[in-house]
Design an enzyme around this catalytic site. Structure first.
Site, PDB file in Angstrom:
ATOM      1  N   LYS A  51       0.803  -1.226   0.000  1.00  0.00           N
ATOM      2  CA  LYS A  51       0.000   0.000   0.000  1.00  0.00           C
ATOM      3  C   LYS A  51       0.837   1.279   0.000  1.00  0.00           C
ATOM      4  O   LYS A  51       0.351   2.347  -0.391  1.00  0.00           O
ATOM      5  CB  LYS A  51      -0.946   0.004   1.202  1.00  0.00           C
ATOM      6  CG  LYS A  51      -2.117  -0.970   1.098  1.00  0.00           C
ATOM      7  CD  LYS A  51      -3.168  -0.473   0.128  1.00  0.00           C
ATOM      8  CE  LYS A  51      -4.440  -1.289   0.217  1.00  0.00           C
ATOM      9  NZ  LYS A  51      -5.519  -0.760  -0.640  1.00  0.00           N
ATOM     10  N   SER A 305       1.047 -10.023  -0.285  1.00  0.00           N
ATOM     11  CA  SER A 305       0.756  -8.587  -0.301  1.00  0.00           C
ATOM     12  C   SER A 305       0.912  -7.873   1.031  1.00  0.00           C
ATOM     13  O   SER A 305       0.997  -6.640   1.054  1.00  0.00           O
ATOM     14  CB  SER A 305      -0.670  -8.362  -0.825  1.00  0.00           C
ATOM     15  OG  SER A 305      -1.610  -9.005   0.012  1.00  0.00           O
TER      16      SER A 305
END
Length: 504
Positions: A51, A305
């Site tokens: 992110k 992720s």
């Protein structure tokens, strides 16, 4: 479509803060699947999640005036940490609105990076509503977690690195989806540079907003979402991300919590790193794809992720792993209530390891036992156990996929309750925060007797609760109204076989 994002991705100047993450081989899972499996290690970013890429790229595109006014975002954690670090790096004031169900490790990480944290609501959507209200009231600039071209382009740099790091043919890339920012950015880049590579979006089966949109051919809002993988717990796919994804992906795969837990273990065994559930989601999808297609000798890439999870959550993850890998089966078996029955039953199991054995005396006729067994990771072995036992006259129910059996019955003591007349049973997901149980009891306000209650803290963003209540049939409609008003996800489990066998 992919071409329009290519320039944005190539021009993303994020590497004074974000890092180029390695593409690691996963030899153990490669051997098990007979394919070459590679992991793109976004869990190694400074905020332990991809992110940071999109958040920082978005900040770099803001004007000096916008930066001076401060930024605000809604996030379940990883976007919050990325924006907090990016804002600290650029000297921008940041306010992050987070659901109250966000794991503490993410909340504290955001605070440590200098951002102001506002906790509100139980879901991302409630937090987003409050964040947009702050934009109107205080003139701050809203930084979306996924539905923004600059954010999407920042996330797309993962694909740029991936294709540079591996120059050989890549058969398929598996990418987790919540709001769709990472998958949209990566798919746009991959399909432009290597259109022959397949791209699969992977979602939790209880938060599959992209699959719902693809099936309906339009964006839809899910009535409720599961939040085990809170990093991808989004009720509606983004408008821009959906526009990109519908033209670039080759399919959507869904995975359940057990499959994500098994994938967390797979990543740990190959890397000695522990991802969060959303971080292992793409590998769970990859494994499911291999199982369903039977492909061998392919090069397959999964995106690890993120790795932001509470330590105490590992207990639940560990317990779920064996079932997720299909290496443990759970059965309810009825045997005669007479001396020697247990020894005879165990003799039929041969050399299989018993992982769990629960029993309580109920009557002089039959004994219902709850038994866990180690099995081979295929349905044929489970079926063989059932066939063997039934062939010897035992009544057997396979409860391996029964949520009440896995989450509650195996941990409960007591037995049948012949005095509990009019008992109905519900399974709930309570938000994991102070006051959730009190709110539940206040709503009931002593109207009905609670005849059974089981709760375990799984270190997750919600608590799993099994409740029995004595409610006359004529009052069922009244109870339904109260439960709807309560707002917690719930399921009627009164007819669940596990409950019927062991507790009713």
């Amino acid at each position: 479509m992919p071409q329009s994002y290519l320039k944005r991705i190539l021009n993303a100047r994020i590497y004074d803060l974000a890092v180029e993450t390695p593409l690691d081989a996963a030899p153990l899972i490669s051997d098990r699947t007979n394919n070459q499996v590679l992991l793109k290690r976004e869990d190694l970013q400074p905020v332990f999640s991809f992110k940071i890429r999109g958040a920082y790229n978005k900040l770099l595109q803001l004007s000096e005036e916008q930066r001076a006014g401060g930024v605000v975002a809604a996030s379940a954690g990883n976007h919050a940490q990325g924006l907090a670090l990016a804002s600290q790096h650029l000297g921008v004031k940041a306010t992050i609105v987070m659901p109250r169900t966000t794991p503490a490790i993410k909340v504290e990480a955001v605070k440590r990076r200098g951002a102001k944290v506002v906790l509100t609501g139980d879901t991302y959507d409630e937090a987003a509503t409050h964040a947009k209200k702050l934009v109107e009231e205080k003139g701050m600039t809203y930084v979306p977690p996924f539905d923004d071209p600059d954010v999407i382009a920042g996330q797309g740099t993962v694909a740029m690195e991936l294709l540079r790091q591996y120059s050989g043919p890549i058969d398929a890339v598996f990418i987790p989806v919540g709001g769709g920012g990472l998958c949209a950015g990566m798919a746009a880049y991959i399909k432009y540079v290597r259109p022959e590579t397949k791209v699969f979006a992977v979602e939790p089966n209880d938060a599959a907003c992209l699959k719902a949109a693809m099936d309906a051919n339009r964006r839809v809002t899910l009535p409720q979402v599961g939040i085990f993988a809170e990093g991808v717990a989004v009720a509606q796919i983004g408008k821009e991300t959906y526009r990109v994804l519908r033209q670039t992906i080759d399919g959507v795969i869904t995975a359940n919590a057990d499959e994500m837990c098994a994938a967390i273990k797979d990543i740990f065994e190959d890397t000695r790193s522990i991802t969060e559930p959303a971080g292992a989601l793409s590998l769970a999808g990859l494994k499911k794809y291999v199982a369903e297609t039977g492909c061998e000798g392919k090069t397959l890439v999964a995106i690890a992720s993120g790795a932001n999870t509470n330590f105490d959550r590992l207990r639940f993850i560990s317990e779920s792993t064996e079932i997720g890998e299909k290496r443990e089966a759970i059965f309810a078996v009825t045997i005669p209530e007479e001396p020697g029955s247990y020894r005879k039953f165990c003799g039929l199991l041969g050399k299989r390891s018993i992982t769990e054995f629960n029993y309580r005396f109920a009557d002089n006729r039959d004994a219902h036992i709850f038994v866990g067994l180690q099995v081979a990771p295929d349905k044929d072995d489970r079926a063989e156990v059932v066939q063997t036992l039934e062939g010897k006259g035992y009544k057997v129910v396979d409860m391996t996929d029964n949520e009440v059996a896995k989450l509650h019955i195996r941990h409960m003591v007591g037995g049948h309750a012949p005095q509990a007349n009019d008992e109905i049973v519900y399974r709930f997901e309570f938000p994991e925060r102070p006051g959730a149980l009190l709110n539940f009891l206040t709503k009931l306000a002593g109207r009905w007797n609670i005849s059974m209650f089981h709760y375990r803290n799984h270190g997750a963003a919600f608590g799993r609760v099994l409740v029995g209540m004595q409610v006359p049939k004529k009052e069922h409609k009244q109870l339904q109204g109260l439960l709807k008003d309560l707002g917690y996800p719930y399921w009627d489990e009164t007819d669940n076989e596990a409950y019927r066998y062991f507790l009713s």
